[in-house]
Design a protein around this motif. Structure first.
Motif, PDB file in Angstrom:
ATOM      1  N   THR A  88       0.814  -1.218   0.000  1.00 38.71           N
ATOM      2  CA  THR A  88       0.000   0.000   0.000  1.00 38.71           C
ATOM      3  C   THR A  88       0.847   1.266   0.000  1.00 38.71           C
ATOM      4  OG1 THR A  88      -0.082  -0.112   2.423  1.00 38.71           O
ATOM      5  CG2 THR A  88      -1.901  -1.128   1.199  1.00 38.71           C
ATOM      6  N   SER A  89       2.140   1.144   0.028  1.00 37.81           N
ATOM      7  CA  SER A  89       2.992   2.332   0.029  1.00 37.81           C
ATOM      8  C   SER A  89       4.362   1.953  -0.529  1.00 37.81           C
ATOM      9  CB  SER A  89       3.147   2.903   1.436  1.00 37.81           C
ATOM     10  OG  SER A  89       3.852   1.992   2.264  1.00 37.81           O
ATOM     11  N   THR A 350       5.196  10.491  -3.083  1.00 42.07           N
ATOM     12  CA  THR A 350       6.258  10.891  -4.010  1.00 42.07           C
ATOM     13  C   THR A 350       5.834  12.123  -4.803  1.00 42.07           C
ATOM     14  OG1 THR A 350       6.936   8.582  -4.186  1.00 42.07           O
ATOM     15  CG2 THR A 350       7.687  10.097  -5.905  1.00 42.07           C
ATOM     16  N   LEU A 351       6.723  13.114  -4.865  1.00 44.98           N
ATOM     17  CA  LEU A 351       6.436  14.336  -5.622  1.00 44.98           C
ATOM     18  C   LEU A 351       6.548  14.017  -7.113  1.00 44.98           C
ATOM     19  CD1 LEU A 351       5.851  17.349  -5.723  1.00 44.98           C
ATOM     20  CD2 LEU A 351       8.307  17.770  -5.498  1.00 44.98           C
ATOM     21  N   THR A 352       5.462  14.218  -7.823  1.00 44.21           N
ATOM     22  CA  THR A 352       5.413  13.873  -9.248  1.00 44.21           C
ATOM     23  C   THR A 352       4.929  15.055 -10.082  1.00 44.21           C
ATOM     24  OG1 THR A 352       3.226  12.949  -8.792  1.00 44.21           O
ATOM     25  CG2 THR A 352       5.066  11.403  -8.914  1.00 44.21           C
ATOM     26  N   GLN A 353       5.225  16.258  -9.627  1.00 43.63           N
ATOM     27  CA  GLN A 353       4.845  17.451 -10.361  1.00 43.63           C
ATOM     28  C   GLN A 353       6.006  18.444 -10.326  1.00 43.63           C
ATOM     29  OE1 GLN A 353       1.086  17.505  -7.812  1.00 43.63           O
ATOM     30  NE2 GLN A 353       0.394  18.648  -9.621  1.00 43.63           N
ATOM     31  N   PRO A 354       6.073  19.320 -11.339  1.00 44.69           N
ATOM     32  CA  PRO A 354       7.107  20.359 -11.298  1.00 44.69           C
ATOM     33  C   PRO A 354       6.803  21.378 -10.204  1.00 44.69           C
ATOM     34  CG  PRO A 354       5.676  20.669 -13.199  1.00 44.69           C
ATOM     35  CD  PRO A 354       5.285  19.360 -12.576  1.00 44.69           C
ATOM     36  N   PHE A 355       7.818  22.071  -9.795  1.00 45.81           N
ATOM     37  CA  PHE A 355       7.689  23.096  -8.757  1.00 45.81           C
ATOM     38  C   PHE A 355       8.671  24.206  -9.056  1.00 45.81           C
ATOM     39  CE2 PHE A 355      10.531  19.719  -7.488  1.00 45.81           C
ATOM     40  CZ  PHE A 355      11.676  20.374  -7.106  1.00 45.81           C
ATOM     41  N   ALA A 356       8.542  25.307  -8.322  1.00 47.79           N
ATOM     42  CA  ALA A 356       9.443  26.446  -8.536  1.00 47.79           C
ATOM     43  C   ALA A 356      10.614  26.360  -7.568  1.00 47.79           C
ATOM     44  CB  ALA A 356       8.689  27.758  -8.342  1.00 47.79           C
ATOM     45  N   VAL A 357      11.754  26.901  -8.013  1.00 47.49           N
ATOM     46  CA  VAL A 357      12.952  26.920  -7.177  1.00 47.49           C
ATOM     47  C   VAL A 357      13.196  28.352  -6.717  1.00 47.49           C
ATOM     48  CG1 VAL A 357      15.424  26.466  -7.085  1.00 47.49           C
ATOM     49  CG2 VAL A 357      13.930  24.971  -8.411  1.00 47.49           C
ATOM     50  N   ALA A 393       7.290  -2.279 -11.077  1.00 50.32           N
ATOM     51  CA  ALA A 393       6.362  -2.434  -9.958  1.00 50.32           C
ATOM     52  C   ALA A 393       6.408  -1.219  -9.039  1.00 50.32           C
ATOM     53  CB  ALA A 393       6.701  -3.709  -9.184  1.00 50.32           C
ATOM     54  N   ASP A 394       7.614  -0.690  -8.826  1.00 49.33           N
ATOM     55  CA  ASP A 394       7.752   0.511  -7.992  1.00 49.33           C
ATOM     56  C   ASP A 394       6.986   1.674  -8.625  1.00 49.33           C
ATOM     57  OD1 ASP A 394       8.582   2.131  -5.947  1.00 49.33           O
ATOM     58  OD2 ASP A 394      10.728   1.848  -6.287  1.00 49.33           O
ATOM     59  N   LEU A 395       7.103   1.807  -9.935  1.00 51.48           N
ATOM     60  CA  LEU A 395       6.370   2.867 -10.632  1.00 51.48           C
ATOM     61  C   LEU A 395       4.859   2.655 -10.515  1.00 51.48           C
ATOM     62  CD1 LEU A 395       8.616   3.064 -13.827  1.00 51.48           C
ATOM     63  CD2 LEU A 395       8.308   4.887 -12.137  1.00 51.48           C
ATOM     64  N   ALA A 396       4.446   1.389 -10.529  1.00 52.24           N
ATOM     65  CA  ALA A 396       3.014   1.110 -10.372  1.00 52.24           C
ATOM     66  C   ALA A 396       2.519   1.536  -8.999  1.00 52.24           C
ATOM     67  CB  ALA A 396       2.750  -0.379 -10.603  1.00 52.24           C
ATOM     68  N   VAL A 397       3.366   1.377  -7.982  1.00 55.08           N
ATOM     69  CA  VAL A 397       2.981   1.845  -6.639  1.00 55.08           C
ATOM     70  C   VAL A 397       2.820   3.361  -6.645  1.00 55.08           C
ATOM     71  CG1 VAL A 397       3.682   1.977  -4.220  1.00 55.08           C
ATOM     72  CG2 VAL A 397       4.120  -0.110  -5.536  1.00 55.08           C
ATOM     73  N   VAL A 398       3.723   4.063  -7.328  1.00 55.79           N
ATOM     74  CA  VAL A 398       3.600   5.523  -7.428  1.00 55.79           C
ATOM     75  C   VAL A 398       2.305   5.892  -8.149  1.00 55.79           C
ATOM     76  CG1 VAL A 398       4.652   7.628  -8.348  1.00 55.79           C
ATOM     77  CG2 VAL A 398       6.106   5.808  -7.420  1.00 55.79           C
ATOM     78  N   TYR A 399       1.978   5.150  -9.195  1.00 55.75           N
ATOM     79  CA  TYR A 399       0.732   5.423  -9.923  1.00 55.75           C
ATOM     80  C   TYR A 399      -0.470   5.281  -9.000  1.00 55.75           C
ATOM     81  CZ  TYR A 399      -3.388   4.280 -12.675  1.00 55.75           C
ATOM     82  OH  TYR A 399      -4.678   4.226 -13.168  1.00 55.75           O
ATOM     83  N   GLN A 400      -0.447   4.267  -8.142  1.00 51.63           N
ATOM     84  CA  GLN A 400      -1.588   4.002  -7.281  1.00 51.63           C
ATOM     85  C   GLN A 400      -1.803   5.123  -6.255  1.00 51.63           C
ATOM     86  OE1 GLN A 400      -3.819   1.714  -7.593  1.00 51.63           O
ATOM     87  NE2 GLN A 400      -2.835   0.447  -9.163  1.00 51.63           N
ATOM     88  N   ARG A 406      -3.041  14.102 -13.219  1.00 49.35           N
ATOM     89  CA  ARG A 406      -2.001  14.069 -14.256  1.00 49.35           C
ATOM     90  C   ARG A 406      -0.658  14.335 -13.586  1.00 49.35           C
ATOM     91  NH1 ARG A 406      -2.529  14.878 -19.710  1.00 49.35           N
ATOM     92  NH2 ARG A 406      -4.603  15.812 -19.478  1.00 49.35           N
ATOM     93  N   ARG A 407       0.229  13.380 -13.662  1.00 48.07           N
ATOM     94  CA  ARG A 407       1.521  13.495 -12.973  1.00 48.07           C
ATOM     95  C   ARG A 407       2.638  12.875 -13.831  1.00 48.07           C
ATOM     96  NH1 ARG A 407       1.262  10.095  -8.143  1.00 48.07           N
ATOM     97  NH2 ARG A 407       0.052   8.775  -9.551  1.00 48.07           N
ATOM     98  N   ALA A 408       3.837  13.144 -13.427  1.00 46.10           N
ATOM     99  CA  ALA A 408       4.996  12.537 -14.093  1.00 46.10           C
ATOM    100  C   ALA A 408       6.116  12.403 -13.075  1.00 46.10           C
ATOM    101  CB  ALA A 408       5.460  13.380 -15.275  1.00 46.10           C
ATOM    102  N   VAL A 409       6.821  11.297 -13.154  1.00 44.54           N
ATOM    103  CA  VAL A 409       7.939  11.053 -12.248  1.00 44.54           C
ATOM    104  C   VAL A 409       9.211  10.953 -13.079  1.00 44.54           C
ATOM    105  CG1 VAL A 409       7.628   8.546 -12.330  1.00 44.54           C
ATOM    106  CG2 VAL A 409       8.765   9.589 -10.368  1.00 44.54           C
TER     107      VAL A 409
END
Length: 670
Positions: A88-89, A350-357, A393-400, A406-409
């Motif tokens: 679950t995580s 997990t942060l899966t979006q762009p952000f400002a610096v 599989a790790d990416l699938a956990v992030v998807y869940q 809408r995200r991207a890693v």
């Protein structure tokens, strides 16, 4: 042939039925311990994953293909498979890798003797686990999985009857379906380096180890085999140049394959060799950053036939604010950096979006953080196929975590990563067939994924983490070498690339992580090569020239042994000579011997020196000097006037003296 191989060959000749075709689910819980690696090694048995079904939908079959090597008789060992409850995580997923699945399996498969298992044409043992479709009548022979997710699967090779464990592995069954209406697949922005350690030596020769070249070839072939997977390539230009100029045909083919594979994909711009931007900023070498980027882009375009993206900087080191300013000056406004490059952010997932610096010196650039946990799957592994499926599989956990957004890693292995074709083929094949993951470029991730926000809805802004103290670069020595190189380049015809090859030594001397003595070796190598070429251009060491008149010409002959055209500048100077047509002359050395004549006017007679200097057209590089002796035998106008005056004076004096003498003699009485 070894005994082990002989037994393995014996095994492949046996055909047995598939596990689930003959075995029903036992109904009870089965705990299957996995043999630790040391134990497996001692047993002489190895169990590796040849392939598996990456994604399983309702009613579909999960197939494991296993490479089994054992010194035991196939009838004396058995294979046991157990499926555990879904994780679950990501932290729980990581524990399944480190410590194995916890708790009891949701279902177990009665162990089957190795001799009774089916073997395919490639010699892999087949294990088939069909799943239950909820819409179909219940089939007790099928796995009943209650929800979409990632289910750990433990596979063990052990002695028959539940005896000693011989080998084992843990993989994952990803049970999933396409995103629901309103949902989105998770973008996976692979940023793959094409890198080899610097191959250019201080003496100008190159050496690319065959193992490194083989890894790069594997990378190129895998990329070409899966053109539908969008991704970003981060090539090191020096590596591309080495492959492109290699004497081995297979290395040049690697570049050609890469050129075909980058079609439709993003190629990130980069410096000619990896550098520490913080070191450049601290050493006041901003201009060298621009040269590194310019030279790097030139090589990428020349070898891959595509123009790299200059907006995005993908690096594996942290930046300080001065380095961020350097990049901004080069029109870079997007950063792809490892998560550790930013100050920690308290995020539940997990942060899966762009952000400002928040970089005070520049306008806030957008950034994506490369996930360190995902990168760990690129570590060298004895079972690369298993490593690739663990990454999926790790990416699938992030998807869940948030399938409705809408995200991207970002997955960015380090440059030290050694590409493995089995790993890449499994990874790219899984991405190309995934219903929940989709390959994307870093550029598309910035453009298509909404920026991250805080709990209050404000844009997420992160600060750069304090970077380690940058390495001090020999700025003065590098600046002197640059001036020397520019001077030499001004001598060459445009089509002569000799200065480009020399410049590579200077660019390598600026590379990150070099020892000071290694930098000095590259700078010394550049100096020696330039001086070697300069020594091939000569002027006479000494000669004497006689002028029989006040005006005349002095010939200066330059000898060039380089074998290619050059442009030089001849300078003459003397305190006793005037040069009516100028004392500086730009000369094209198109032949072995070239003579240039300087018109002179002697200010006086006698012997005096004439200095001759041979320099580059920009005056920055002195090629040689000489000293001529000029002897003038012509009388000057002033001398003639003085001599005439003296003669006239003597004549007047003598005449007056003669007249006065005669007069005095007449006055004397006889």
């Amino acid at each position: 042939m070894t005994a082990r191989r002989a037994k393995r060959r014996g095994l492949t000749g046996r055909v047995a039925r598939a596990v689930l075709a003959t075995l029903a689910v036992a109904g009870g819980w089965l705990v299957v311990p996995v043999a630790p690696p040391a134990a497996a090694q001692q047993s002489g048995s190895v169990l590796r994953l040849a392939s598996q079904t990456p994604w399983v939908g309702a009613g579909e079959e999960f197939v494991l293909r296993l490479d089994v090597t054992t010194s035991e008789a196939p009838a004396d060992v058995e294979l046991a498979v157990a499926v555990y409850r879904r994780v679950t995580s990501r932290s729980e997923f990581t524990r399944t890798l480190d410590d194995g699945p916890r708790g009891n399996p949701v279902t177990g498969v009665p162990p089957t003797k190795l001799a009774d298992l089916a073997v395919d044409a490639a010699g892999a043992v087949l294990v088939r686990l069909p799943t239950q479709d909820p819409a179909q009548p219940l089939d007790p022979a099928r796995l009943r999985l209650t929800a979409d997710g990632v289910y750990p699967v433990r596979v063990e090779l052990r002695e028959t009857g539940g005896g000693k464990s011989l080998a084992g592995l843990v993989t994952h069954l990803v049970y999933t379906r396409p995103p629901q209406p309103g949902g989105y697949p998770l973008g996976v922005a692979l940023v793959l380096p094409v890198h080899a350690p610097p191959t250019l030596r201080p003496d100008g020769t190159r050496a690319l180890p065959e193992r490194t070249a083989s890894g790069l070839a594997a990378l190129a072939r895998s990329l070409e085999a899966y053109p539908s997977v969008a991704l970003t390539l981060l090539p090191t230009p020096e590596t591309l140049l080495t492959l492109d100029t290699s004497e081995r045909p297979e290395d040049r083919e690697t570049v050609a394959t890469l050129a075909r594979a980058v079609a439709g994909r993003q190629v990130a711009a980069g410096t000619f060799v990896p550098v520490s931007l913080s070191s450049f900023a601290g050493s006041g070498m901003a201009s060298e950053v621009a040269i590194q980027l310019d030279r790097g882009s030139q090589v990428i375009e020349q070898t891959l036939g595509t123009r790299p993206d200059p907006r995005t900087w993908a690096g594996e080191d942290g930046l300080d604010e001065r380095a961020a300013l350097l990049l901004r000056q080069q029109q870079v406004d997007r950063l792809v950096l490892p998560e550790r490059a930013f100050e920690p952010a308290k995020l539940p997932i997990t942060l899966t979006q762009p952000f400002a610096v928040d970089a005070r010196a520049v306008r806030r650039p957008a950034a994506l953080a490369a996930d360190g946990g995902l990168v760990d799957h690129f570590s060298p592994a004895d079972d690369p196929v298993l490593a690739a499926h663990r990454l999926l599989a790790d990416l699938a956990v992030v998807y869940q975590d948030q399938p409705s957004r809408r995200r991207a890693v970002v997955v960015a292995p380090p440059r030290s990563w050694s590409p493995d074709k089995a790993f890449l083929d499994s990874l790219l094949s899984g991405l190309s067939s995934s219903p929940i993951l989709t390959g994307t470029t870093a550029d598309d991730a910035f453009a298509s994924v909404p920026p991250a926000t805080t709990a209050t809805g404000a844009p997420l802004v992160r600060r750069l983490a304090p970077a380690p103290a940058p390495q001090v670069l020999p700025a003065n020595a590098i600046a002197a070498a640059r001036r020397q190189l520019v001077g030499f380049a001004s001598m060459l015809a445009p089509e002569n690339a000799l200065d480009d090859r020399m410049e590579q030594l200077l660019l390598l001397a600026e590379g990150a992580g070099l020892r000071s003595d290694r930098r000095a070796d590259f700078l010394r190598g550049l100096d020696e090569r330039i001086r070697s070429q300069a020594a091939s251009v000569l002027v006479p060491s000494h000669r004497s020239i006689t002028l029989t008149a006040r005006t005349g010409e002095i010939p200066v002959t330059v000898l060039s042994k380089t074998g290619y055209p050059l442009k030089v500048q001849i300078k003459v100077a003397s305190d006793k000579l005037d040069f009516p047509n100028g004392s500086v002359r730009d000369v094209d050395l198109l032949r072995r011997s070239t003579t240039e004549r300087f018109s002179v006017r002697a200010r006086t007679s006698g012997s005096f020196p004439l200095r001759v200097s041979l320099v580059s057209p920009d005056g920055g590089l002195e090629l040689g000097t000489s000293r001529f002796t000029v002897r003038s035998t012509a009388a000057s106008g002033v001398g003639v006037v003085l001599s005439g005056g003296a003669i006239l004076f003597l004549f007047v004096w003598w005449a007056r003296h003669l007249v006065r003498g005669r007069r005095n003699r007449r006055l004397v009485p006889a």
